[in-house]
Design a protein around this motif. Sequence first.
Motif, short mmCIF file in Angstrom:
data_model
loop_
_atom_site.label_atom_id
_atom_site.label_comp_id
_atom_site.label_asym_id
_atom_site.label_seq_id
_atom_site.Cartn_x
_atom_site.Cartn_y
_atom_site.Cartn_z
N ILE A 159 -3.26 -3.75 -7.82
CA ILE A 159 -2.35 -3.20 -6.80
C ILE A 159 -2.20 -4.20 -5.65
O ILE A 159 -3.05 -5.07 -5.46
N THR A 160 -1.12 -4.06 -4.93
CA THR A 160 -0.86 -4.95 -3.80
C THR A 160 -1.73 -4.57 -2.61
O THR A 160 -2.21 -3.43 -2.52
N LEU A 187 -0.23 -1.54 -0.84
CA LEU A 187 -0.52 -0.25 -1.47
C LEU A 187 -1.98 0.13 -1.23
O LEU A 187 -2.29 1.29 -0.94
N TYR A 210 5.15 9.07 -11.52
CA TYR A 210 5.12 7.87 -10.67
C TYR A 210 5.21 6.65 -11.58
O TYR A 210 4.38 6.49 -12.47
N SER A 224 -0.69 0.19 -10.35
CA SER A 224 0.22 0.57 -9.26
C SER A 224 0.76 1.98 -9.47
O SER A 224 0.91 2.74 -8.50
N ALA A 236 -1.96 4.22 -8.46
CA ALA A 236 -2.14 4.18 -7.01
C ALA A 236 -1.06 4.99 -6.30
O ALA A 236 -1.35 5.71 -5.33
N LEU A 237 0.18 4.89 -6.76
CA LEU A 237 1.27 5.68 -6.16
C LEU A 237 1.00 7.18 -6.34
O LEU A 237 1.21 7.98 -5.42
N LEU A 293 -1.85 8.15 -3.98
CA LEU A 293 -1.38 8.19 -2.60
C LEU A 293 -0.65 9.51 -2.33
O LEU A 293 -0.90 10.18 -1.32
#
Length: 139
Positions: A2-3, A6, A109, A116, A119-120, A123
């Motif tokens: 992940i970034t 994020l 998501y 990612s 992670a989305l 979140l």
Amino acid sequence: MITAALARALRDAGLRWHPAPGDRFAIDGDEFADEVFTISEMTIEAHDYSGTTVLGFNGTTEWALDSVAADDSLWLPREDQLRILLGPSFRSLTHQGTDFTVETQLDSYSATDAESAYALALLDYIKSSLEISPDEPTP
């Protein structure tokens, strides 16, 4: 992976990190921000001092870096960690074309990598768990 953006959003939403071997992290807002480190008992260890976690760099001669407070670090959770954190809300992960889609009890998501997408989903799960619905009575 992940970034940082994020990972920062997850942290800011309330996700807490308890450093363990195998965890990846970056040093947030530092000259090492583009570097990804992995906690390993041989090179980087998590030490607890009076309730504060410090990440100690053992035997590093490349940098003038002995340790960094965990609070100054940015956890980059792995796919398996994100899936565990979603808990029973997680339904499935699918891959079609260039996208990965995570299905949860809340929604779907999609992202170009599985971590990612997880992670989305996490979140949104964290944010929705902290919201009070207008239909819910307040104490």
